[in-house]
Motif scaffolding. Structure first.
Motif, mmCIF file in Angstrom:
data_model
loop_
_atom_site.group_PDB
_atom_site.id
_atom_site.type_symbol
_atom_site.label_atom_id
_atom_site.label_comp_id
_atom_site.label_asym_id
_atom_site.label_seq_id
_atom_site.Cartn_x
_atom_site.Cartn_y
_atom_site.Cartn_z
ATOM 1 N N THR A 231 -3.454 -17.986 -1.647
ATOM 2 C CA THR A 231 -3.622 -17.858 -3.092
ATOM 3 C C THR A 231 -4.502 -16.646 -3.385
ATOM 4 O OG1 THR A 231 -5.493 -19.397 -3.011
ATOM 5 C CG2 THR A 231 -3.310 -20.316 -3.519
ATOM 6 N N PRO A 232 -4.446 -16.102 -4.607
ATOM 7 C CA PRO A 232 -5.197 -14.872 -4.917
ATOM 8 C C PRO A 232 -6.698 -14.971 -4.666
ATOM 9 C CG PRO A 232 -3.565 -15.292 -6.611
ATOM 10 C CD PRO A 232 -3.554 -16.497 -5.720
ATOM 11 N N PHE A 283 2.399 -13.288 -4.137
ATOM 12 C CA PHE A 283 1.630 -13.128 -5.365
ATOM 13 C C PHE A 283 1.592 -11.669 -5.813
ATOM 14 C CE2 PHE A 283 0.057 -17.231 -3.905
ATOM 15 C CZ PHE A 283 -0.048 -17.936 -5.096
ATOM 16 N N SER A 284 1.571 -11.495 -7.128
ATOM 17 C CA SER A 284 1.478 -10.164 -7.717
ATOM 18 C C SER A 284 0.128 -9.536 -7.380
ATOM 19 C CB SER A 284 1.656 -10.251 -9.235
ATOM 20 O OG SER A 284 0.648 -11.076 -9.809
ATOM 21 N N PRO A 285 0.036 -8.208 -7.430
ATOM 22 C CA PRO A 285 -1.226 -7.542 -7.088
ATOM 23 C C PRO A 285 -2.414 -8.009 -7.925
ATOM 24 C CG PRO A 285 0.560 -5.955 -7.152
ATOM 25 C CD PRO A 285 1.126 -7.246 -7.660
ATOM 26 N N ASP A 286 -2.184 -8.385 -9.192
ATOM 27 C CA ASP A 286 -3.300 -8.853 -10.014
ATOM 28 C C ASP A 286 -3.557 -10.345 -9.855
ATOM 29 O OD1 ASP A 286 -1.265 -10.082 -11.422
ATOM 30 O OD2 ASP A 286 -1.504 -8.886 -13.239
ATOM 31 N N PRO A 335 3.081 -2.022 -5.826
ATOM 32 C CA PRO A 335 1.625 -2.030 -6.046
ATOM 33 C C PRO A 335 1.216 -2.048 -7.511
ATOM 34 C CG PRO A 335 2.362 0.073 -5.127
ATOM 35 C CD PRO A 335 3.505 -0.871 -5.012
ATOM 36 N N ASP A 336 2.072 -1.566 -8.421
ATOM 37 C CA ASP A 336 1.700 -1.591 -9.836
ATOM 38 C C ASP A 336 2.034 -2.919 -10.504
ATOM 39 O OD1 ASP A 336 4.445 -1.513 -10.077
ATOM 40 O OD2 ASP A 336 4.525 0.431 -11.088
ATOM 41 N N GLY A 337 2.690 -3.828 -9.781
ATOM 42 C CA GLY A 337 3.011 -5.137 -10.317
ATOM 43 C C GLY A 337 4.117 -5.147 -11.346
ATOM 44 N N LYS A 338 4.753 -3.993 -11.601
ATOM 45 C CA LYS A 338 5.792 -3.917 -12.618
ATOM 46 C C LYS A 338 7.186 -4.164 -12.051
ATOM 47 C CE LYS A 338 3.219 -0.704 -15.569
ATOM 48 N NZ LYS A 338 3.232 0.633 -16.234
ATOM 49 N N ARG A 375 7.740 -3.111 2.948
ATOM 50 C CA ARG A 375 6.287 -3.237 2.964
ATOM 51 C C ARG A 375 5.686 -2.164 2.060
ATOM 52 N NH1 ARG A 375 7.921 -7.143 5.344
ATOM 53 N NH2 ARG A 375 7.385 -7.845 7.465
ATOM 54 N N VAL A 376 4.559 -2.466 1.450
ATOM 55 C CA VAL A 376 3.858 -1.496 0.618
ATOM 56 C C VAL A 376 3.142 -0.490 1.508
ATOM 57 C CG1 VAL A 376 2.012 -1.167 -1.067
ATOM 58 C CG2 VAL A 376 3.565 -3.125 -1.277
ATOM 59 N N ALA A 377 3.351 0.790 1.244
ATOM 60 C CA ALA A 377 2.671 1.869 1.962
ATOM 61 C C ALA A 377 2.144 2.854 0.932
ATOM 62 C CB ALA A 377 3.623 2.554 2.940
ATOM 63 N N GLY A 378 0.984 2.532 0.348
ATOM 64 C CA GLY A 378 0.475 3.327 -0.761
ATOM 65 C C GLY A 378 1.364 3.140 -1.965
ATOM 66 N N LYS A 379 1.871 4.242 -2.518
ATOM 67 C CA LYS A 379 2.799 4.165 -3.642
ATOM 68 C C LYS A 379 4.248 4.169 -3.171
ATOM 69 C CE LYS A 379 -0.312 6.366 -6.964
ATOM 70 N NZ LYS A 379 -0.498 7.474 -7.942
ATOM 71 N N ARG A 380 4.448 4.228 -1.857
ATOM 72 C CA ARG A 380 5.784 4.250 -1.291
ATOM 73 C C ARG A 380 6.117 2.875 -0.710
ATOM 74 N NH1 ARG A 380 7.390 9.678 -0.550
ATOM 75 N NH2 ARG A 380 8.917 9.102 1.032
ATOM 76 N N VAL A 381 7.381 2.671 -0.429
ATOM 77 C CA VAL A 381 7.813 1.449 0.237
ATOM 78 C C VAL A 381 8.267 1.822 1.641
ATOM 79 C CG1 VAL A 381 10.109 1.645 -0.821
ATOM 80 C CG2 VAL A 381 9.404 -0.510 0.207
ATOM 81 N N LEU A 382 7.769 1.088 2.630
ATOM 82 C CA LEU A 382 8.183 1.277 4.022
ATOM 83 C C LEU A 382 9.191 0.190 4.364
ATOM 84 C CD1 LEU A 382 6.225 2.227 7.124
ATOM 85 C CD2 LEU A 382 7.339 -0.011 7.152
#
Length: 680
Positions: A231-232, A283-286, A335-338, A375-382
């Motif tokens: 959980t967050p 879970f979302s980033p926020d 990463p921006d949750g959008k 997978r999240v890699a900064g602002k890119r997706v791996l």
């Protein structure tokens, strides 16, 4: 993809095979097992590094060997992290990114270890009396969540150990069961369950968070820790499991549960209103939204997985992708949750999509291939990506621009020494006038002035697909390398063409798919003049093996020879001797006593009187999905009718053939059989 930026030369050299590449040669089954296999990518918290498992084949030991590697997500700094003879798997970064936690059996028991990312000695984190099946590390790095096989009612690990010791001392070998599932896939139940157990990283008592639940996390046989999430606030765990008691063997009712990490309360169900499958919590980033996958129809394992959003900790759920006619596989939040990055079968490929969280609109990010493990890699997706001509490597992509960069090239030199067949996708009008897709693979060293015999491959599932991937069992390049043209049809029932297309096979195993196969083969022969239409062999496994038996009776004059691997010979008997009863109940619309006509309408055993085509039958003795009885029955029928036939049985294999030596024998036997009945 708009561009592919290769890794640095140093990185390529670090991951090149140990032997010198020879002269180019047609692809072989040996080459298939020489390939290095990337899996389990894990990105660091800052997105700059990726750790992954690299599997190589140890032919002398007759097994795969797994080591951990690490690289920059820009492709630089590739290096090997572990070198122990024991297999090391499941890498996960510590919250500060300085260590990689992983699973290893180097102590004689599979436990959690850790190693600095910049090099050094690995050291153990757990030394539990039971082997660890999987793990997650809490966001604060203080707690491990491990999966252990325990007796559900035991209050401690010691209780399970004591009961196992007592069982080992018994002289009798009998097993006693009061309900199904009493065996699953390739294993008889010993009444233990995989439970989530909290273990302090600094040391301390292990706490079973699922005590009393007669359920598994991860699910068996193919579940993994993607069905578990902290959980967050880091104080609880959400997980997916099936806790349905006596209905386990005929239910697909997986639910999401939440449980406090300190064990102060029992798990609480979050999705009890859905009697179908719920899975994959993330879970979302926020931390304000829980996303998960959900099916809508109970009892159907190939229903469409929709993305569902639920406000956290409470609030009404919202189905995000109801209007999108694709089934979600792997997913992770951007990463921006959008948006949510998700993979899904799509027209013969497994593509990567960005799903808008506000509207549910899906935007395809990739063009072709099989994309996996985003997978999240900064602002890119791996992600990992493979095709029919290349095994998995890692890439990153900028979802805003489409810029794609290659991170690894682990089989560069080996691929340079192999001649593969070119691939092409084609379409034709199949059952009901629908557009049906297929693939062809040209023979290695293709000469357009020649004509080639055809290997006609039929996929299993039946809700599967000849996806544009590099398969390690049914790889079309093995036949192309042996001089065959390969044809593969995604008949009705296949995934990636909309749910109605997938649904079309249920209660229609023998007519609609067979019509597609007939028309698909005819379309390929008409389109490609270099295929020799009077010299075709058909091969299939699982449902494909069933179709081979059905073809033997319903289309007996078309093929030079047939190969059936672990196929259903008798659909009625197949209900009674399998383990996951929900599958035949959905596929045939009920039970054999309620709907006997449905089990007999397309039953290969009823058409044995028509059998005449030479057939190779292959089966694994440890296959409990489609039991050995089917292979033996088919071979007896062939022998009694005087049809040329051969039987290959693997005492130590399940529904798949996994040991390298067995896989090589499998390919050798199959290709010899094809060579005996087809001309070159």
């Amino acid at each position: 993809m708009r561009s592919l930026v290769c890794s640095l030369a140093l990185a390529l050299a670090a991951l090149s095979p140990a032997y010198a590449a020879g002269a180019p040669h047609p692809f072989t089954a040996r080459d298939l097992h020489e390939m290095r296999r990337i899996s389990e990518p894990a990105t660091s918290p800052d997105g700059r590094r990726v750790a992954f498992t690299l599997r190589t084949t140890d032919f002398e030991a007759d097994r795969g060997r797994n080591d951990l590697w690490i690289a920059g997500t820009d492709g630089a700094g590739v290096k090997r992290l572990t070198t122990d003879p024991a297999s090391d798997t499941s890498p996960r970064f510590s919250p500060d990114g300085e260590d990689v936690f992983f699973l290893s059996a180097r102590s004689g028991s599979t436990q959690v270890w850790r190693i600095p990312v910049d090099g050094g000695e690995a050291r153990p984190v757990t030394s539990l009396a039971l082997e660890v099946g999987g793990f997650l590390l809490s966001p604060d790095g203080r707690t491990l969540l491990v999966s252990l096989e325990v007796f559900p009612q035991c209050a401690s690990i010691d209780c399970t150990v004591t009961r196992l010791d007592e069982a080992a001392k018994r002289k009798s070998s009998g097993r006693i069961y009061d309900r199904a599932l009493f065996r699953h896939w390739d294993t008889w139940s010993d009444h233990r369950r995989s439970h989530l157990v909290a273990v302090p990283v600094a040391g301390g008592a292990a706490l079973d968070l699922m005590r009393g639940m007669d359920a598994d996390v991860p699910s068996k046989p193919f579940g993994d820790m993607s069905d578990v999430a902290f959980t967050p606030d880091g104080k609880g765990v959400v997980f997916s499991t099936k806790d349905v008691g006596r209905e386990e063997a005929w239910s697909t009712d997986f639910d999401l549960y939440v449980v406090p990490l300190d064990g102060s309360a029992a798990p609480r169900c979050l999705t009890e209103d859905n009697p179908a499958w719920d899975a994959g919590p993330t879970f979302s980033p926020d931390g304000r939204t829980l996303a998960y996958k959900a099916m809508a129809r109970p009892g159907f394992e190939a229903d469409r997985f929709r993305i569902v959003l639920r406000p956290w900790p409470d609030g009404p759920s919202r189905v995000l992708t109801e209007a999108w006619d694709r089934s979600v596989d792997a997913m992770t939040w951007a990463p921006d949750g959008k948006s949510i990055w998700a993979t899904a079968d799509d027209l013969g490929n497994e593509e990567l999509f960005a799903i808008d969280v506000a509207t549910g609109k899906a935007r395809r990010l990739t063009e072709s291939g099989h994309h996996r493990d985003p997978r999240v890699a900064g602002k890119r997706v791996l992600f990992g990506m493979d095709t029919m001509t290349a095994p998995v490597d890692l890439y990153t992509l900028d979802p805003a621009t489409g810029d794609t960069r290659r991170v690894t090239d682990v089989n560069r030199d080996l691929l340079a020494s192999i001649v593969m067949g070119g691939t092409e996708q084609f379409t034709f009008e199949g059952w009901n006038g629908d557009t049906v897709y297929g693939w062809t693979v040209k023979p290695a060293g293709f000469d357009p002035s020649k004509k080639y015999p055809v290997a006609f491959l039929i996929h299993g599932g039946p809700q599967g697909s000849w996806s544009n991937d590099f398969h390690y069992r049914w790889n079309p390049q093995a036949y192309a390398g042996a001089g065959y043209a390969v044809v593969m049809i995604d008949f009705h029932g296949s995934t990636g063409y909309g749910q109605a297309f997938t649904d079309a096979i249920s209660n229609h195993w023998g007519d609609r798919p067979l019509e597609d196969l007939r028309k698909g083969l005819a379309a390929a022969l008409a389109k490609y003049p270099w295929m020799r239409g009077d010299d075709v062999a058909a091969l299939g496994a699982s449902y494909g093996g069933y179709m081979i038996y059905w073809i033997e009776g319903a289309w007996p004059d078309r093929f030079r020879c047939l190969v059936s691997h672990d196929g259903v010979f008798d659909t009625r008997a197949g209900y009674y001797d399998t383990e996951e009863l929900w599958f035949p109940e959905w596929e045939h619309g009920g039970t054999p006593w309620d709907r006997p006509e449905a089990f007999e309408e397309f039953n290969p055993a009823t058409k044995v009187g028509n059998w005449k085509t030479p057939m190779l039958v292959i089966h694994g003795e440890r296959d409990y999905r489609v039991t050995l009885n089917h292979g033996l029955s088919a071979f007896n029928a062939l022998q009694r009718r005087g049809v040329p036939s051969r039987l290959l049985v693997f005492p130590d294999e399940n529904h798949f053939v996994l040991r390298p030596s067995n896989a090589l024998l499998w390919h050798q036997t199959v290709l010899e059989w094809l060579g005996r009945w087809t001309a070159k």
